[in-house]
Design a protein around this motif. Structure first.
Motif, PDB file in Angstrom:
ATOM      1  N   PHE A 285       0.830  -1.190   0.000  1.00 58.02           N
ATOM      2  CA  PHE A 285       0.000   0.000   0.000  1.00 58.02           C
ATOM      3  C   PHE A 285       0.877   1.258   0.000  1.00 58.02           C
ATOM      4  N   ALA A 286       1.838   1.273   0.908  1.00 58.47           N
ATOM      5  CA  ALA A 286       2.758   2.412   0.985  1.00 58.47           C
ATOM      6  C   ALA A 286       3.522   2.566  -0.325  1.00 58.47           C
ATOM      7  N   GLU A 287       3.926   1.444  -0.872  1.00 62.94           N
ATOM      8  CA  GLU A 287       4.648   1.449  -2.135  1.00 62.94           C
ATOM      9  C   GLU A 287       3.814   2.092  -3.244  1.00 62.94           C
ATOM     10  N   ALA A 288       2.556   1.696  -3.300  1.00 65.16           N
ATOM     11  CA  ALA A 288       1.669   2.248  -4.333  1.00 65.16           C
ATOM     12  C   ALA A 288       1.534   3.768  -4.183  1.00 65.16           C
ATOM     13  N   LEU A 289       1.400   4.222  -2.955  1.00 63.13           N
ATOM     14  CA  LEU A 289       1.284   5.659  -2.716  1.00 63.13           C
ATOM     15  C   LEU A 289       2.583   6.369  -3.091  1.00 63.13           C
ATOM     16  N   GLN A 290       3.679   5.723  -2.718  1.00 65.47           N
ATOM     17  CA  GLN A 290       5.006   6.268  -2.983  1.00 65.47           C
ATOM     18  C   GLN A 290       5.247   6.434  -4.484  1.00 65.47           C
ATOM     19  N   VAL A 291       4.872   5.412  -5.232  1.00 62.89           N
ATOM     20  CA  VAL A 291       5.051   5.447  -6.686  1.00 62.89           C
ATOM     21  C   VAL A 291       4.295   6.616  -7.295  1.00 62.89           C
ATOM     22  N   GLU A 292       3.036   6.752  -6.866  1.00 63.51           N
ATOM     23  CA  GLU A 292       2.242   7.848  -7.406  1.00 63.51           C
ATOM     24  C   GLU A 292       2.815   9.199  -6.976  1.00 63.51           C
ATOM     25  N   PHE A 293       3.284   9.228  -5.765  1.00 66.74           N
ATOM     26  CA  PHE A 293       3.905  10.446  -5.251  1.00 66.74           C
ATOM     27  C   PHE A 293       5.041  10.902  -6.162  1.00 66.74           C
ATOM     28  N   LYS A 294       5.839   9.954  -6.600  1.00 71.41           N
ATOM     29  CA  LYS A 294       6.967  10.288  -7.485  1.00 71.41           C
ATOM     30  C   LYS A 294       6.487  10.696  -8.870  1.00 71.41           C
ATOM     31  N   ASN A 295       5.458  10.017  -9.316  1.00 72.84           N
ATOM     32  CA  ASN A 295       4.895  10.344 -10.639  1.00 72.84           C
ATOM     33  C   ASN A 295       4.452  11.800 -10.752  1.00 72.84           C
TER      34      ASN A 295
END
Lengths: 198, 198
Positions: free
Chosen positions: A67-77
């Motif tokens: 879950f954190a990873e998914a948020l993190q990825v979008e954050f970078k995007n």
DNA sequence: TGTACATCAGTGAACGCGCGTTCACTGATGTAC
DNA sequence: TGTACATCAGTGAACGCGCGTTCACTGATGTAC
């Protein structure tokens, strides 16, 4: 076939648990079901997990990390977008995760008996929270707001996306996936709230 | 003691179900447990409820009705307030209910297997929803907003209060009632969001 | 008012189910020498 | 390189538990006459 010494049965069981979770839901998840799916005797899991609760807790750690990873990825995007856009998009990622992995979402946030004293779970859960809240911070840069109000605002933002995801999940569980069409899956523009409340 | 012919065992069982629900949680609720609490043989409930699911569904009807009632009462209390105050206060009533009756709240909104085809449940659930959403309507009076945006805004408002209540419940379930002190129980001023998002 | 009887509500024994847990066991592994 | 042995991982039978459901039953109720 004498598959004595599996090698990494603990992880294999977690993988199986995940499959079983998706197939039968949280209430269909049992140590015996996991063992069966992993092709192992039903007494085997006890060697790796104290109890069903222990297994669920480990699975929840995986859930929070993804879950954190998914948020993190979008954050970078969206790193270079306007703070409001970033908030909207990461909020959407939160909602997307709940739709993509409804059972994991349920495991994290419904009243499943997890061991929240477990330090790894504590860690993973609070890290995921930080990912979301981190998104709100940039929005404060241009605002004058005291610490209390900042915290309260963070919680409100979290409430919106979490509430939206929860209601969406209820809806799709109750009335089937048909209801979760594109327009429902899309978190409405949070700017609407500014308009309403301003 | 030959209490043959209880008179209104169906309702007595629902009352017992409520007590058992509060004492043992949703997962401790069984037809047998209800029967035991009502002082009746464990086979008796079958005469009144097709299944555990049927009993849970009836209990959920009660829950939704009480929930709607609570919102309705607050709605009347604040009839003469400014629309924004009304929204805030009815939102608070939503949160209060979730703290006062956490198990009923869970029953309504967690993924308990209820029979949502049941017309009475459908009715009660949508009525409760109308109570909340009705609060938002007055806010639109002074706004120009198309129908789509109104609907989306309603859902966002619902998401806020529902999300806040859910997160609060998670917190108190996980870390005990100590965390649910006064300041946490209070839904933050929604005006903060206008400030953030405006 | 009194009796016969159908209906209905609750009983309690029994069934099979899946569950977590225990236990003595067995077979594979890897280390010591 | 080879052998002995301790350790460890997984087995499978057994246990007791609570569950929903079934079934023939029994006792209370209320209606017909």
């Amino acid at each position: 076939m004498g598959d004595y010494h599996h090698g990494d049965l603990a992880n294999a069981l977690l993988q199986s648990a995940r499959v079983v979770l998706n197939e039968k839901g949280i209430h269909g998840l049992s140590l015996r079901a996991c063992a069966a799916h992993a092709g192992v005797s039903h007494a085997a899991p006890t060697h790796h997990f104290k109890s069903l609760r222990g297994l669920l807790t480990e699975l929840a750690v995986i859930a929070y990390d993804e879950f954190a990873e998914a948020l993190q990825v979008e954050f970078k995007n969206v790193a270079h977008e306007h703070p409001k856009i970033r908030l909207q998009k990461v909020g959407q990622a939160y909602v997307d995760f709940s739709m993509k992995e409804p059972r994991l979402f349920e495991l994290m946030f419904s009243s499943t008996p997890l061991d929240f004293e477990n330090p790894r779970l504590k860690n993973s859960a609070s890290y995921a929270y930080q990912q979301l809240i981190g998104i709100v911070h940039p929005l404060f840069d241009t605002k004058e707001m005291n610490e209390d109000h900042r915290e309260q605002t963070e919680v409100l933002v979290w409430s919106i996306v979490h509430g939206y995801a929860s209601l969406l999940m209820n809806e799709s569980e109750r009335y089937g996936a048909k209801c979760t069409d594109e327009s429902r899956r899309t978190l409405p523009d949070l700017g609407l709230l500014a308009e309403l409340l301003g």
